[in-house]
Write an enzyme that holds these catalytic residues in place. Sequence first.
Site, PDB file in Angstrom:
ATOM      1  N   ARG A  19     -20.117 -17.224  -2.829  1.00 18.64           N
ATOM      2  CA  ARG A  19     -19.692 -18.077  -3.899  1.00 18.64           C
ATOM      3  C   ARG A  19     -19.576 -19.634  -3.368  1.00 18.64           C
ATOM      4  NH1 ARG A  19     -14.640 -15.702  -7.165  1.00 18.64           N
ATOM      5  NH2 ARG A  19     -14.194 -17.811  -7.580  1.00 18.64           N
ATOM      6  N   ARG A  35      -6.067 -19.642 -18.754  1.00 19.64           N
ATOM      7  CA  ARG A  35      -5.830 -20.416 -17.539  1.00 19.64           C
ATOM      8  C   ARG A  35      -5.246 -21.711 -17.939  1.00 19.64           C
ATOM      9  NH1 ARG A  35      -9.860 -18.148 -13.915  1.00 19.64           N
ATOM     10  NH2 ARG A  35      -9.780 -19.048 -11.604  1.00 19.64           N
ATOM     11  N   ARG A  89      -9.183 -26.151  -6.460  1.00 26.09           N
ATOM     12  CA  ARG A  89      -8.824 -24.799  -7.419  1.00 26.09           C
ATOM     13  C   ARG A  89      -7.564 -24.728  -7.448  1.00 26.09           C
ATOM     14  NH1 ARG A  89     -12.662 -20.687  -4.803  1.00 26.09           N
ATOM     15  NH2 ARG A  89     -11.907 -18.963  -6.261  1.00 26.09           N
ATOM     16  N   LYS A 145      -6.694 -10.320  -7.960  1.00 27.78           N
ATOM     17  CA  LYS A 145      -7.075  -9.990  -9.255  1.00 27.78           C
ATOM     18  C   LYS A 145      -7.966  -9.049  -9.406  1.00 27.78           C
ATOM     19  CE  LYS A 145      -6.963 -14.081 -10.985  1.00 27.78           C
ATOM     20  NZ  LYS A 145      -6.870 -15.103 -10.073  1.00 27.78           N
ATOM     21  N   ARG A 159     -13.358 -14.710   2.549  1.00 31.78           N
ATOM     22  CA  ARG A 159     -14.182 -14.166   1.430  1.00 31.78           C
ATOM     23  C   ARG A 159     -15.475 -14.796   1.308  1.00 31.78           C
ATOM     24  NH1 ARG A 159     -11.819 -13.626  -4.571  1.00 31.78           N
ATOM     25  NH2 ARG A 159     -12.649 -15.796  -5.105  1.00 31.78           N
TER      26      ARG A 159
HETATM   27  P1  AMP Z   1     -12.495 -16.922 -10.682  1.00 32.26           P
HETATM   28  O1  AMP Z   1     -13.557 -15.805 -10.562  1.00 32.26           O
HETATM   29  O2  AMP Z   1     -11.307 -16.692 -11.745  1.00 32.26           O
HETATM   30  O3  AMP Z   1     -11.767 -17.481  -9.494  1.00 32.26           O
HETATM   31  O4  AMP Z   1     -12.965 -18.162 -11.597  1.00 32.26           O
HETATM   32  C1  AMP Z   1     -13.902 -18.993 -10.837  1.00 32.26           C
HETATM   33  C2  AMP Z   1     -14.198 -20.441 -11.669  1.00 32.26           C
HETATM   34  O5  AMP Z   1     -14.812 -19.992 -13.296  1.00 32.26           O
HETATM   35  C3  AMP Z   1     -12.989 -21.158 -11.792  1.00 32.26           C
HETATM   36  O6  AMP Z   1     -12.660 -22.029 -10.831  1.00 32.26           O
HETATM   37  C4  AMP Z   1     -13.505 -21.936 -13.093  1.00 32.26           C
HETATM   38  O7  AMP Z   1     -14.556 -22.982 -12.735  1.00 32.26           O
HETATM   39  C5  AMP Z   1     -14.163 -20.878 -14.009  1.00 32.26           C
HETATM   40  N1  AMP Z   1     -13.337 -20.216 -14.832  1.00 32.26           N
HETATM   41  C6  AMP Z   1     -12.977 -18.719 -14.740  1.00 32.26           C
HETATM   42  N2  AMP Z   1     -12.115 -18.520 -15.812  1.00 32.26           N
HETATM   43  C7  AMP Z   1     -11.726 -19.599 -16.408  1.00 32.26           C
HETATM   44  C8  AMP Z   1     -10.952 -20.098 -17.628  1.00 32.26           C
HETATM   45  N3  AMP Z   1     -10.115 -19.121 -18.058  1.00 32.26           N
HETATM   46  N4  AMP Z   1     -10.867 -21.320 -17.967  1.00 32.26           N
HETATM   47  C9  AMP Z   1     -11.637 -22.251 -17.373  1.00 32.26           C
HETATM   48  N5  AMP Z   1     -12.669 -22.020 -16.300  1.00 32.26           N
HETATM   49  C10 AMP Z   1     -12.383 -20.743 -15.782  1.00 32.26           C
END
Ligand code: AMP
Length: 372
Positions: free
Chosen positions: A316, A271, A328, A196, A310
């Site tokens: 991360r 989400r 996740r 994404k 990654r």
């Molecule tokens: P991402 O970079 O989108 O993979 O997000 C990394 C982490 O950020 C996720 O595993 C959640 O812990 C938190 N996070 C990101 N977006 C959301 C969301 N819309 N709702 C809840 N937690 C989020």
Amino acid sequence: MNIIKLQDLYFKPYINKEKITTIVKYLAKSVKADLPKGEIPIFVGILNGCFLFAADFIREFNGDCEVSFVKLASYEGTSSSENVKHLVGINEDLTGRTVIILEDIIDTGATLQEIYNIFKDKNVKQLRVATLFFKPDVFKKELPIDYIGQSIEDKFIVGYGLDYNGLGRNYPEIYQLSTTPKMKNIVLFGPPGAGKGTQAAFLKEMYNLVHISTGDVFRFNIKNKTALGILAKKYMDEGNLVPDEVTINMLKAEVEKNADSNGFIFDGFPRTESQAAALDTFLAEKGEQINGMVALEVSEDILVTRLLERGKTSGRADDTDEAKIRNRFNEYNTKTAILKDYFQAQDKYYGINGVGSIEEITQRITTVFDTL
Ligand code: AMP
């Protein structure tokens, strides 16, 4: 509820079905409570707008009553240019009766005044008015409005019997006139590691959109040790979702910062179903909406490999440990994946094969983006 288009105008969701039911119940109960025991009222609905309200009201009233409908017809007199108004449809002898006028909406009160005057001449025992909606800011008459379901601001509304140029009466909810949506708002969807972020970086340039990645915003806050970052970190490090309320407020703030943009690419948001609903409402309040959810579809095994790869360079914490990655996915499968149904139900889901070269996938996405 979604933004609807009737001829040239857009209308945004305003009052939902449940709320309307509550208002109608309240009105029916109030009217009933004021009637002397054994009194059989005549309800007179003012057509056309009141037909749904009258039907629901009378069901809720649930007692002996008569029902009639009238229409205020106006036509040009042949010998003068004066507007002659008369009531069509009332044949009953109303002498000594309790008449309760049912109106869907009262704004200036001009129509109601005409009707009221006509009924006043019919030797009724009592004349009362019950209206579903009332616009206090524009009402100009001295008439008593005995029962008001809900006062609303002076904006044009449709639905639940009310129309714009004859259209919109069929909707079970109430919609309010909105400005034309100006933005293109896309939800870029897919499980962790689907690509994404990579795709959003290209798309935001191509379509001149603002890219909001909630994950990036959280990481930025963590890096800067803000209160939000400290709070989010404990969830993120374990691969859990940050609580909805926190995330939704953060997202809204990000949108507000870019109020003048052409639109947004939402990446990693929504989400959960409550995030999706909050986003819909938030955008609708601005006269905007989500144009589509573009989903990158990739199998879980490929994704775990991609994420571990990654993790070697991304720094991360949630990318390096397979158990956290699996968590996740667990969060995704239990809370997020259902959003496919949510957007599909609105005819806004576009699935895209997320396996291939970056360019191939961008190409697939732009084919969909161009149609939204
Ligand atoms: P991402 O970079 O989108 O993979 O997000 C990394 C982490 O950020 C996720 O595993 C959640 O812990 C938190 N996070 C990101 N977006 C959301 C969301 N819309 N709702 C809840 N937690 C989020």
